[in-house]
Design a protein around this motif. Structure first.
Motif, PDB file in Angstrom:
ATOM      1  N   SER A 207     -49.033  38.446  61.120  1.00 16.70           N
ATOM      2  CA  SER A 207     -47.886  39.221  60.646  1.00 16.70           C
ATOM      3  C   SER A 207     -47.567  38.884  59.195  1.00 16.70           C
ATOM      4  O   SER A 207     -47.309  39.781  58.367  1.00 16.70           O
ATOM      5  N   ALA A 208     -47.589  37.589  58.870  1.00 20.03           N
ATOM      6  CA  ALA A 208     -47.294  37.169  57.500  1.00 20.03           C
ATOM      7  C   ALA A 208     -48.356  37.674  56.534  1.00 20.03           C
ATOM      8  O   ALA A 208     -48.050  38.118  55.417  1.00 20.03           O
ATOM      9  N   HIS A 209     -49.630  37.637  56.954  1.00 20.65           N
ATOM     10  CA  HIS A 209     -50.722  38.114  56.102  1.00 20.65           C
ATOM     11  C   HIS A 209     -50.563  39.610  55.835  1.00 20.65           C
ATOM     12  O   HIS A 209     -50.726  40.069  54.687  1.00 20.65           O
ATOM     13  N   ILE A 210     -50.238  40.374  56.849  1.00 22.09           N
ATOM     14  CA  ILE A 210     -50.068  41.821  56.684  1.00 22.09           C
ATOM     15  C   ILE A 210     -48.860  42.116  55.804  1.00 22.09           C
ATOM     16  O   ILE A 210     -48.905  42.998  54.935  1.00 22.09           O
ATOM     17  N   ALA A 211     -47.766  41.381  56.035  1.00 21.25           N
ATOM     18  CA  ALA A 211     -46.565  41.588  55.221  1.00 21.25           C
ATOM     19  C   ALA A 211     -46.866  41.323  53.747  1.00 21.25           C
ATOM     20  O   ALA A 211     -46.416  42.065  52.856  1.00 21.25           O
ATOM     21  N   GLY A 212     -47.657  40.289  53.477  1.00 22.48           N
ATOM     22  CA  GLY A 212     -48.031  39.990  52.091  1.00 22.48           C
ATOM     23  C   GLY A 212     -48.857  41.097  51.483  1.00 22.48           C
ATOM     24  O   GLY A 212     -48.661  41.479  50.322  1.00 22.48           O
ATOM     25  N   GLY A 213     -49.793  41.627  52.258  1.00 24.56           N
ATOM     26  CA  GLY A 213     -50.621  42.729  51.767  1.00 24.56           C
ATOM     27  C   GLY A 213     -49.806  43.975  51.491  1.00 24.56           C
ATOM     28  O   GLY A 213     -50.049  44.685  50.503  1.00 24.56           O
ATOM     29  N   MET A 214     -48.825  44.257  52.349  1.00 25.61           N
ATOM     30  CA  MET A 214     -47.972  45.422  52.149  1.00 25.61           C
ATOM     31  C   MET A 214     -47.117  45.249  50.892  1.00 25.61           C
ATOM     32  O   MET A 214     -46.917  46.206  50.130  1.00 25.61           O
ATOM     33  N   GLU A 215     -46.631  44.029  50.680  1.00 26.81           N
ATOM     34  CA  GLU A 215     -45.811  43.772  49.501  1.00 26.81           C
ATOM     35  C   GLU A 215     -46.628  43.947  48.222  1.00 26.81           C
ATOM     36  O   GLU A 215     -46.158  44.556  47.251  1.00 26.81           O
ATOM     37  N   GLY A 224     -42.500  52.379  58.099  1.00 27.66           N
ATOM     38  CA  GLY A 224     -43.287  52.722  59.280  1.00 27.66           C
ATOM     39  C   GLY A 224     -43.287  51.553  60.242  1.00 27.66           C
ATOM     40  O   GLY A 224     -42.265  50.878  60.415  1.00 27.66           O
ATOM     41  N   ARG A 225     -44.437  51.299  60.847  1.00 27.91           N
ATOM     42  CA  ARG A 225     -44.530  50.172  61.774  1.00 27.91           C
ATOM     43  C   ARG A 225     -44.378  48.850  61.022  1.00 27.91           C
ATOM     44  O   ARG A 225     -44.872  48.687  59.909  1.00 27.91           O
ATOM     45  N   SER A 226     -43.715  47.881  61.643  1.00 27.02           N
ATOM     46  CA  SER A 226     -43.494  46.590  61.012  1.00 27.02           C
ATOM     47  C   SER A 226     -44.787  45.788  60.998  1.00 27.02           C
ATOM     48  O   SER A 226     -45.703  46.050  61.787  1.00 27.02           O
ATOM     49  N   PRO A 227     -44.890  44.767  60.103  1.00 26.99           N
ATOM     50  CA  PRO A 227     -46.083  43.919  60.111  1.00 26.99           C
ATOM     51  C   PRO A 227     -46.342  43.282  61.478  1.00 26.99           C
ATOM     52  O   PRO A 227     -47.491  43.160  61.909  1.00 26.99           O
ATOM     53  N   ALA A 228     -45.269  42.897  62.184  1.00 28.63           N
ATOM     54  CA  ALA A 228     -45.444  42.298  63.514  1.00 28.63           C
ATOM     55  C   ALA A 228     -46.039  43.305  64.491  1.00 28.63           C
ATOM     56  O   ALA A 228     -46.903  42.957  65.312  1.00 28.63           O
ATOM     57  N   ASP A 229     -45.584  44.571  64.416  1.00 30.35           N
ATOM     58  CA  ASP A 229     -46.133  45.618  65.297  1.00 30.35           C
ATOM     59  C   ASP A 229     -47.614  45.845  65.007  1.00 30.35           C
ATOM     60  O   ASP A 229     -48.421  45.989  65.926  1.00 30.35           O
ATOM     61  N   ILE A 230     -47.960  45.896  63.723  1.00 25.39           N
ATOM     62  CA  ILE A 230     -49.362  46.115  63.341  1.00 25.39           C
ATOM     63  C   ILE A 230     -50.212  44.940  63.813  1.00 25.39           C
ATOM     64  O   ILE A 230     -51.303  45.126  64.370  1.00 25.39           O
ATOM     65  N   ALA A 231     -49.717  43.723  63.626  1.00 25.71           N
ATOM     66  CA  ALA A 231     -50.462  42.526  64.050  1.00 25.71           C
ATOM     67  C   ALA A 231     -50.652  42.516  65.560  1.00 25.71           C
ATOM     68  O   ALA A 231     -51.737  42.220  66.063  1.00 25.71           O
ATOM     69  N   ARG A 232     -49.581  42.843  66.280  1.00 25.70           N
ATOM     70  CA  ARG A 232     -49.666  42.854  67.746  1.00 25.70           C
ATOM     71  C   ARG A 232     -50.703  43.874  68.219  1.00 25.70           C
ATOM     72  O   ARG A 232     -51.468  43.623  69.144  1.00 25.70           O
ATOM     73  N   ARG A 233     -50.725  45.022  67.560  1.00 27.05           N
ATOM     74  CA  ARG A 233     -51.666  46.067  67.959  1.00 27.05           C
ATOM     75  C   ARG A 233     -53.109  45.660  67.664  1.00 27.05           C
ATOM     76  O   ARG A 233     -54.021  45.926  68.456  1.00 27.05           O
ATOM     77  N   LEU A 234     -53.348  44.999  66.510  1.00 25.42           N
ATOM     78  CA  LEU A 234     -54.697  44.540  66.169  1.00 25.42           C
ATOM     79  C   LEU A 234     -55.208  43.521  67.187  1.00 25.42           C
ATOM     80  O   LEU A 234     -56.361  43.571  67.619  1.00 25.42           O
ATOM     81  N   ILE A 235     -54.332  42.596  67.569  1.00 28.32           N
ATOM     82  CA  ILE A 235     -54.721  41.584  68.556  1.00 28.32           C
ATOM     83  C   ILE A 235     -54.982  42.229  69.913  1.00 28.32           C
ATOM     84  O   ILE A 235     -55.936  41.879  70.617  1.00 28.32           O
TER      85      ILE A 235
END
Length: 373
Positions: A207-215, A224-235
């Protein structure tokens, strides 16, 4: 009541009064988020959306269950309580108009779920018998709880259980999910850091890695979808791709979905299936058998009611019994309903409130009445 109401409306309202219900009216304009979050994909595509002056997402009332439950929560009414309604709903349809009337009963708070389920089915059957006298009816039951108990007994991981549960009630979605389960697709191409975090099942780190990339990309996390939602879906996707059901377990799942028997033999058929497959369905099977007995106490002919293990309704909030009633040999249901024990908590109730209910398509009933001899 206006002249726009169906001619049978008065008879239905009078029936509801004899069934110990509280007539309720809910606003036509509803907050859209509960429907977008909790209704099935098919309904979400058909909602008429708009926006308030403050930017709140609103929609025209596409069904009554969620609005009635929201109204119950806001009124802080006690339970058990039975609500009845008759009014217009608005949704895009492949056939018929986009504005049509529905009637139904929502039964909230009764802890005797077997009796409440049976009463809901009996109420729906009584309504159709009143407005379609002499019409032969076909009743089909399914059970989300039994389906999920089979998935758990087969040892499927949570991600797969969730995907299959979401597909329950949609033959194309269920078929596609089973095809992937039999032959998992190859892993998608993920970047090194993301792949490592997914492999480690590190939700917080991913989640933190995705949030950093989005920033870095100048993307808002609220767009849209939160970084946590995206991370959960990838896993979850990685977990789905890593599972391949054994031939024996896959055959057992297909065998379960093929069960289609009269209700008076359904509990025995399920017990026989579980025994042959070496599975334990536990409390789910006990509740199923209790409900079948309760249905018979309401005078409904169990031998004329069909249990179809693959039958569901494509609304995300159903949790147990699902049912529909159609004219014999008819191709469209006149009634659809089921149990939704998690819904009120998700909508904001402070304590769990069990619920079961049904809706009736009055335009389809009118069409049958017009063609009746």
């Amino acid at each position: 009541m206006t002249s726009r109401y169906p001619a049978i409306a008065t008879d239905i309202i009078n029936l509801f009064a004899t069934r110990n219900t509280h007539a309720v009216e809910v606003a036509v304009l509803q907050p859209a988020d509960p429907f977008l979050d909790m209704a099935g994909e098919d309904l979400r595509r058909r909602i008429f959306l708009t926006e308030s002056e403050t930017g709140q997402a609103l929609c025209l009332r596409p069904e009554f269950t969620i609005p009635v439950c929201l109204d119950h929560i806001s009124s802080q009414a006690g339970t058990p309580r039975r609500y009845s309604y008759l009014g217009e709903v608005f949704r895009q349809r492949r056939e018929g108009g986009n504005e049509f009337f529905q009637a139904g009963i929502e039964d909230l708070g009764d802890r005797d779920t077997a009796q409440a389920d049976a009463r809901s089915l009996a109420d729906a059957h009584a309504l159709l018998s009143l407005v379609l006298p002499g019409q032969a009816l076909a009743i089909t039951l399914g059970d989300q709880t039994i389906f999920e108990a089979v998935l758990a007994a087969l040892g499927l991981p949570r991600g797969w259980r969730m995907r299959l549960a979401r597909a329950f009630g949609s033959a194309p979605m269920l078929e596609a999910a089973l095809a992937d389960l039999a032959n998992p697709p190859r892993n998608g191409q993920l970047s090194g850091p993301v792949a490592a975090l997914v492999l480690d099942d590190d939700l917080e780190g991913l989640s933190a890695h995705i949030a950093g990339g989005m920033e870095e990309a100048g993307l808002s996390a609220s767009a849209g979808r939160s970084p946590a939602d995206i991370a959960r879906r990838l896993i979850e996707k990685a977990e789905l791709r890593s599972v391949r059901l054994s031939n024996e377990a896959f055959a057992a799942l297909k065998g379960f979905l093929a069960i289609d028997v009269p209700l008076n033999g359904a509990a025995e058929a399920l017990a026989s299936f579980a025994s042959d497959a070496g599975l334990s369905l536990g409390a789910a099977l006990e509740k199923f058998a209790s409900r079948a007995k309760a249905i018979e106490t309401h005078g409904l002919p169990a031998e004329k009611i069909r249990y179809d293990a693959a039958f569901g309704r494509p609304l995300d909030y159903y949790t147990g019994l699902v049912f529909e009633i159609a004219a014999q040999d008819g191709d469209r249901p006149l009634v659809g309903g089921g149990r939704y024990d998690r819904l009120l908590t998700l909508l904001g109730a402070k304590t769990p409130i069990p619920g079961v209910g049904f809706s009736v398509w009055l335009d389809r009933i009118d069409a049958l009445r017009e063609t009746a001899p």
